[in-house]
Design a protein around this motif. Structure first.
Motif, mmCIF file in Angstrom:
data_model
loop_
_atom_site.group_PDB
_atom_site.id
_atom_site.type_symbol
_atom_site.label_atom_id
_atom_site.label_comp_id
_atom_site.label_asym_id
_atom_site.label_seq_id
_atom_site.Cartn_x
_atom_site.Cartn_y
_atom_site.Cartn_z
ATOM 1 N N SER A 63 -5.557 -2.918 -10.939
ATOM 2 C CA SER A 63 -6.407 -3.701 -11.845
ATOM 3 C C SER A 63 -6.836 -5.023 -11.201
ATOM 4 O O SER A 63 -7.831 -5.610 -11.605
ATOM 5 N N ALA A 64 -6.109 -5.459 -10.163
ATOM 6 C CA ALA A 64 -6.488 -6.670 -9.431
ATOM 7 C C ALA A 64 -7.477 -6.367 -8.308
ATOM 8 O O ALA A 64 -7.858 -7.264 -7.563
ATOM 9 N N GLY A 65 -7.864 -5.082 -8.185
ATOM 10 C CA GLY A 65 -8.883 -4.714 -7.204
ATOM 11 C C GLY A 65 -8.381 -4.055 -5.945
ATOM 12 O O GLY A 65 -9.126 -3.885 -4.981
ATOM 13 N N VAL A 78 -3.964 -0.446 2.572
ATOM 14 C CA VAL A 78 -4.545 -0.981 1.340
ATOM 15 C C VAL A 78 -5.806 -1.745 1.699
ATOM 16 O O VAL A 78 -5.976 -2.200 2.829
ATOM 17 N N ARG A 79 -6.686 -1.876 0.745
ATOM 18 C CA ARG A 79 -7.862 -2.734 0.887
ATOM 19 C C ARG A 79 -8.301 -3.168 -0.495
ATOM 20 O O ARG A 79 -7.876 -2.624 -1.502
ATOM 21 N N LEU A 80 -9.168 -4.172 -0.519
ATOM 22 C CA LEU A 80 -9.693 -4.667 -1.790
ATOM 23 C C LEU A 80 -11.045 -4.037 -2.069
ATOM 24 O O LEU A 80 -11.830 -3.806 -1.143
ATOM 25 N N LYS A 81 -11.305 -3.783 -3.342
ATOM 26 C CA LYS A 81 -12.621 -3.300 -3.742
ATOM 27 C C LYS A 81 -13.631 -4.403 -3.501
ATOM 28 O O LYS A 81 -13.307 -5.588 -3.580
ATOM 29 N N LYS A 82 -14.855 -4.011 -3.231
ATOM 30 C CA LYS A 82 -15.923 -4.982 -3.102
ATOM 31 C C LYS A 82 -16.150 -5.640 -4.451
ATOM 32 O O LYS A 82 -16.219 -4.967 -5.478
#
Length: 143
Positions: A63-65, A78-82
């Motif tokens: 939920s934090a991306g 892992v990676r963050l959503k744009k």
């Protein structure tokens, strides 16, 4: 990634670091103790803990991306959503493209430089149109 057994403790620690959360914040959002989270993150393989706690941590990170990446021969990750651009950011990009379009010289004798400028101008106009459409759709959405 849907199965908590596929997520490693190191992925949880890396995901938390990417989001900029400290352990206390993630533990609070997951409704677990900081000690439980520390044990999970310390695991090199599957995190230690009850499945419901592991799912809660994963859900808070998602939920934090965060996107958890499966092992694919290069190791799990892992990676963050744009982050979607805000209307103001889109407007700034459109204005920058307008400036670029205005400065490209496409007049004069045919030459490789003129041809490249025509191409650059067409690409900039295309990008500007896409951004204008995105801005219009964002502006029309109820907040």
């Amino acid at each position: 990634m849907s199965d908590s057994a596929q997520v490693t403790g190191r992925q949880i620690a890396a995901a938390r670091a990417l989001t900029g959360m400290d352990q206390a914040t993630l533990a609070q959002r997951s409704k677990i103790s900081v000690q439980t989270l520390r044990r999970m993150e310390a695991a090199e393989g599957a995190p230690n803990g009850y499945a419901n706690n592991i799912f809660a941590v994963i859900a808070a990170l998602v939920s934090a991306g965060v996107i958890f990446i499966d092992e694919n021969g290069e190791g799990p990750g892992v990676r963050l959503k744009k982050r979607p651009l805000a209307v103001a950011e889109i407007t700034e990009k459109i204005e920058a493209l307008d400036q670029t379009i205005a400065t490209l010289n496409v007049e004069g004798e045919p030459s490789p430089e003129t041809g490249m400028n025509q191409l650059r101008k067409a690409l900039a106009k295309n990008q500007r149109t896409k951004l204008k459409n995105r801005r219009a759709m964002k502006s029309a959405k109820p907040k």
